[in-house]
Design a protein around this motif. Structure first.
Motif, PDB file in Angstrom:
ATOM      1  N   HIS A 151      65.282   4.591 -11.479  1.00 21.95           N
ATOM      2  CA  HIS A 151      64.086   4.422 -12.315  1.00 21.95           C
ATOM      3  C   HIS A 151      63.348   3.134 -11.954  1.00 21.95           C
ATOM      4  O   HIS A 151      62.113   3.117 -11.916  1.00 21.95           O
ATOM      5  CB  HIS A 151      64.456   4.455 -13.803  1.00 21.95           C
ATOM      6  N   ARG A 154      61.399   3.799  -8.801  1.00 18.09           N
ATOM      7  CA  ARG A 154      60.198   4.608  -9.080  1.00 18.09           C
ATOM      8  C   ARG A 154      59.106   3.742  -9.718  1.00 18.09           C
ATOM      9  O   ARG A 154      57.929   3.867  -9.379  1.00 18.09           O
ATOM     10  CB  ARG A 154      60.535   5.794  -9.973  1.00 18.09           C
ATOM     11  N   ARG A 159      58.220   6.227  -3.190  1.00 19.50           N
ATOM     12  CA  ARG A 159      57.834   7.642  -3.194  1.00 19.50           C
ATOM     13  C   ARG A 159      58.850   8.563  -2.517  1.00 19.50           C
ATOM     14  O   ARG A 159      58.863   9.751  -2.788  1.00 19.50           O
ATOM     15  CB  ARG A 159      56.487   7.815  -2.472  1.00 19.50           C
TER      16      ARG A 159
END
Length: 189
Positions: A151, A154, A159
């Motif tokens: 997380h 991200r 990507r």
């Protein structure tokens, strides 16, 4: 027939076709000194495990840029696995992968967490915009060791596919432990 190593992450699937007979994996890690943290133990353990389960694979681990170049000249890698982010060795691994056209996996090992990015922030900002962002973007797969790390990656804007694979941990056998401690014994395999 090549094996298909499939990495699943957040709706993305990446397949790496790997010949079970001819993989030459070269791992990079900045230090094997236990004082530097967990990777000094888990990365050599990973390499040892890969050698055991795939005896026809050639798995090397190097801790220096010179060692990286030397190992690659003796047995050209078909896969680079870079553990870390900010050091000269990590950048040298990215350059080698780029020049040789070799797929590269990056395991940041927490070095892109918000806390780590704040530590020596100005140096990291300079490195990020000079080379580190490109180096990371060129990895075929990012290996996160936890959902939290995935997380955070991200949120940073990563990507490419992220494979969440926890570090392997050997079970610790506690002999003659008090009953309460014995019940807390880790059962990770």
């Amino acid at each position: 027939q090549p094996d298909c190593v499939r990495y699943h992450a957040a709706g993305c699937v990446t397949d790496l076709l790997v010949s079970p007979m001819s993989l030459n994996a070269l791992h990079t890690l900045a230090s094997l000194d236990p004082k530097t943290g967990g990777p000094a133990r888990t990365v050599p353990g990973l390499c040892q495990h890969l050698r055991a389960v795939r005896p026809t694979w050639h798995v090397e681990l190097t801790t220096t840029s010179a060692g990286l170049q030397g190992a690659a000249n003796v047995i050209p890698p078909t896969l680079l696995h870079d553990h870390g982010q900010w050091l000269r060795l990590n950048h040298a691994s990215a350059i080698m992968a780029r020049r040789r056209g070799v797929p590269r996996i990056v395991t940041p090992r927490g070095m892109l967490s918000p806390w780590a990015l704040r530590h020596r922030r100005w140096k990291k900002l300079a490195a990020w915009y000079t080379y580190a962002k490109r180096d990371l973007a060129e990895a075929v797969v990012i290996h996160a060791t936890s959902e939290l790390e995935m997380h955070e990656l991200r949120e940073l804007g990563v990507r490419q596919p992220i494979a969440v694979i926890p570090n392997g941990v050997e079970e610790i056998v506690l002999q003659d432990a008090p009953p309460v401690v014995a019940q807390l014994r880790p059962r990770v395999r």
